[in-house]
Scaffold this active site. Structure first.
Site, PDB file in Angstrom:
ATOM      1  N   HIS A 197      -6.907  -5.816  -1.952  1.00 12.13           N
ATOM      2  CA  HIS A 197      -5.684  -4.811  -1.557  1.00 12.13           C
ATOM      3  C   HIS A 197      -4.902  -5.866  -0.477  1.00 12.13           C
ATOM      4  O   HIS A 197      -3.549  -5.350  -0.282  1.00 12.13           O
ATOM      5  CB  HIS A 197      -6.247  -3.716  -0.721  1.00 12.13           C
ATOM      6  N   SER A 248       0.949  -1.181  -0.094  1.00 16.74           N
ATOM      7  CA  SER A 248      -0.036  -0.157   0.117  1.00 16.74           C
ATOM      8  C   SER A 248       0.821   1.409  -0.052  1.00 16.74           C
ATOM      9  O   SER A 248       1.880   1.520  -0.911  1.00 16.74           O
ATOM     10  CB  SER A 248      -1.043  -0.206   1.028  1.00 16.74           C
ATOM     11  N   ASP A 282      -8.182  -5.537  -6.338  1.00 14.15           N
ATOM     12  CA  ASP A 282      -7.837  -4.494  -5.710  1.00 14.15           C
ATOM     13  C   ASP A 282      -8.313  -3.129  -6.346  1.00 14.15           C
ATOM     14  O   ASP A 282      -7.860  -2.772  -7.263  1.00 14.15           O
ATOM     15  CB  ASP A 282      -6.438  -4.396  -5.528  1.00 14.15           C
TER      16      ASP A 282
END
Length: 702
Positions: free
Chosen positions: A672, A558, A640
């Site tokens: 994600h 991330s 995602d």
């Protein structure tokens, strides 16, 4: 950095924690161990405080099938835990006022196999199906008097009860398969799922008969069509903390945000109160255009406590405790002078105090809050090393039931009074982990950007005595922390057990250090955080002679994945390899492809890309690809929608076009995060093979 003396004692430069020497001979903790280790799920305490219930999820080591089961045991620790036969999966345990234990299960009844509410008599083991709706139940909340239940799930907004023949979907008009989203639809896709216009997570309240079964059609908390339209609990992560019964069981508090064209840019979650009589609910926090959440009514019916942010559009603002006098409507801020952000709220049974949890440097302790004056007192539940405290339930005798986890071990259930270590009530993973070689965790601090105190941790295998290669972990969020807690995804213990020293740094933007420190990453994505990482990694190497700083890789997901892309261009000579998972590669594309626009826009000055492109381009990794030369493993998930997988594909294309050694791992069925057991195992194996390719151990290439 300034700190609150009530909350943080000044620590020495480094604090070392190690597991008992008796476990030294065990085999290292492996990815297989991580994936198959039993996990503690939801917990509950009976009204008399004598019985605890909890969920344990086991994973078959061959098929990797996960099975959640329900257990009960005495809260005094006597006797043995007892498994409850639920006839199917079990989750979300909750005790009713009469001591009956309710839970969710996908137990098959006839041809139907949907998740519904069930209950069990703990003494006899007799189970009863409580609900049999057309729709799946996502969660439930029992009323204090035990005579009603609130249930929630995905229901058409025009459906008057819990489940109709139509789901209300207006995106599939046919005759083809195309989804048709009209002007003003708001979210088109969110987190990992395409939106279904006309369908929302909705809360309904039902009466329970003498047998504990639902009766009647129920009442919708969101009222008639045309009043409130939105998800409650909020998606994608909202749960039971978004729904709470009033003390008299006559009304319901819930959190919701209006779903319209503004939703992708809005953090305006509000707390609503429904009288459950078919009328529109009342917005109790309408004046605040930022987030309001975590409604917590006092048991005596006088107060509603909740947490509120102050700045609209900012998802990581400080959550301050507020109180509403439910008799007069008067509101007041309670913890405005406390520079921490509350994560959970609950009342003591006598309504004389609130118990909250909040990140504080590298720990997540519990705190007592006085509702009269807002005084905050840190509660010590594990002297010497608090770790991560959660799921706190205060009992009438002053004890607390809670969960605790740390870098060393996953969550177990405890009971005890503040001031001394509690008694462990479960053995979900403790004994199994005792058979594995331990790691050593060391906390350290240094002067980072702006001269602020920045904290970090070193986790390394205890059985290696010489120098070892190292990995710099960069956390996501970016408003997050690699605090002293267990993770089933980015787990320092399993990485360290491969023979590496793992270094993590809570750079500017991290949580648990005061709101100013958290805010410092805004418009600074590649600035102050990178300076902290550079100085922190150097500080760790200087502190611990076992860390081979010249034999190092870096890894992150991330925001941490973004930082791998940024490091590749602006710090290209430091690491032998990078592991980049779901990271932003091109800020311009990200600004138009992500779903929760409020986050990306706030982080770059509060503007959409077309109004201030320079804010996005200043820290855009794509602008530095010409300098990329560090070997990189790129990992992404096709589901995602937060940082779309196209960002990973673009990074891999850049690496291949530049001739940089690189690999790409794509999961078609992950979002994600990587959550499925077999995928998790593949994720770890691929990452560790990549590290072994570039790092040397004991002077030899793996």
């Amino acid at each position: 950095m300034k700190t609150n003396s009530l909350l943080l004692a000044v620590a020495p430069l480094a604090v070392v924690y190690a597991a008992p020497a008796s476990a030294q001979q065990g085999a290292p903790f492996s990815p297989q161990d991580l994936v198959t280790l039993s996990r503690l799920g939801g917990t509950a305490v009976s009204p008399d405080g004598k019985t605890v219930a909890y969920i344990v999820t086991t994973t078959d080591p061959g098929s990797y099938k996960r099975t959640p089961t329900l257990w009960v045991r005495s809260a005094d620790g006597r006797g043995q835990p007892r498994r409850v036969d639920t006839g199917g999966s079990a989750s979300d345990p909750a005790f009713a006022a009469d001591g009956a234990l309710y839970y969710l299960s996908d137990r098959k009844v006839g041809e139907a196999e949907t998740t519904q509410v069930w209950k069990v008599d703990v003494a006899s083991g007799v189970t009863t199906q409580v609900t049999a709706f057309k729709a799946e139940v996502s969660g439930f909340e029992l009323s204090p008097d035990g005579k009603r239940v609130a249930v929630w799930g995905d229901i058409a907004r025009d459906c008057p009860t819990f489940g109709c023949d139509s789901d209300g979907n207006t995106a599939l008009p046919g005759p083809g398969t195309g989804r048709h989203y009209k002007d003003g639809a708001g979210f088109v896709r969110h987190w990992d799922a395409w939106e279904t216009p006309g369908n929302y997570s909705r809360v309904f309240a039902f009466d329970l008969d003498a047998d504990g079964k639902v009766v009647g059609d129920g009442k919708a908390a969101d009222g008639p069509v045309g009043t409130l339209t939105g998800d409650s609990p909020g998606k994608p992560f909202g749960g039971g903390e978004d729904v709470a019964w009033a003390a008299d069981s006559q009304s319901l508090f819930f959190v919701a945000r209006q779903a319209d064209r503004n939703e992708p840019t809005s953090t305006n979650l509000d707390i609503w109160q429904s009288s459950l009589d078919g009328t529109a609910p009342k917005n109790l926090t309408e004046a605040n255009k930022a987030t309001d959440n975590t409604p917590a009514p006092s048991p005596d019916g006088k107060w509603l406590a909740y947490a509120a942010m102050a700045r609209p559009g900012y998802e990581a603002d400080r959550l301050v405790v507020h109180l509403i006098n439910l008799q007069t409507g008067e509101k007041r801020e309670l913890t405005g002078g406390w520079d921490r952000s509350v994560a959970s709220l609950t009342w003591t049974p006598d309504s004389k105090a609130l118990i909250a949890t909040a990140e504080d440097v590298l720990d997540t302790p519990a705190f007592r809050i006085d509702p009269l004056n807002g005084k905050v007192t840190r509660l010590v539940l594990n002297p010497g090393r608090e770790g991560h405290i959660g799921n706190v339930v205060p009992l009438k005798d002053g004890r607390l039931v809670y969960t605790r986890d740390s870098i060393d071990a996953p969550a177990e259930l405890f009971i005890g009074k503040p001031g001394k270590a509690g008694m462990r009530l479960t053995d979900v993973a403790t004994s199994a982990l005792a058979q594995r070689a331990p790691v050593v965790t060391q906390r350290f601090s240094f002067k980072g950007a702006d001269g602020d105190t920045v904290w970090g941790q070193i986790t390394k295998p205890s059985w290696i005595k010489g120098r070892m290669p190292s990995v710099l972990f960069v956390h996501g969020g970016p408003q997050g922390s690699y605090n002293d807690s267990w993770s089933n995804r980015w787990n320092p213990r399993v990485w360290a057990s491969q023979g590496y020293a793992i270094v993590s740094v809570d750079f500017h933007g991290s949580t648990g250090y005061g709101q100013a420190f958290t805010d410092a990453i805004n418009r600074q994505w590649g600035g102050k955080p990178l300076e902290d990482l550079q100085k922190g990694f150097a500080a760790a190497i200087a502190l611990d002679g076992q860390i081979d700083g010249n034999n190092a890789c870096a890894a992150g997901a991330s925001y941490g994945g973004y930082m791998m892309n940024w490091i590749a261009g602006v710090w290209p000579d430091r690491f032998k390899c990078l592991v980049q998972h779901d990271g932003v590669f091109d800020a311009r594309a990200m600004a138009y492809e992500t779903e929760e626009l409020w986050f990306d826009e706030w982080e770059h000055g509060g503007h959409p890309y077309y109004e201030a492109p320079q804010e996005f381009e200043k820290w855009n990794p794509v602008n530095h690809v010409v300098k990329w030369k560090t070997p990189m493993l790129v990992i992404t998930g096709e589901k995602d929608f937060r940082i779309p997988y196209t960002q990973g594909l673009a990074a891999f294309t850049a690496l291949q076009r530049r001739g940089v050694p690189s690999e790409l791992l794509v999961f078609p069925d992950e979002n994600h995060w990587v959550l499925k057991p077999k995928n998790s195992l593949q994720w770890h194996q691929t990452s560790f093979n990549w590290l072994n390719r570039w790092l040397k151990k004991d002077g030899k290439a793996e």
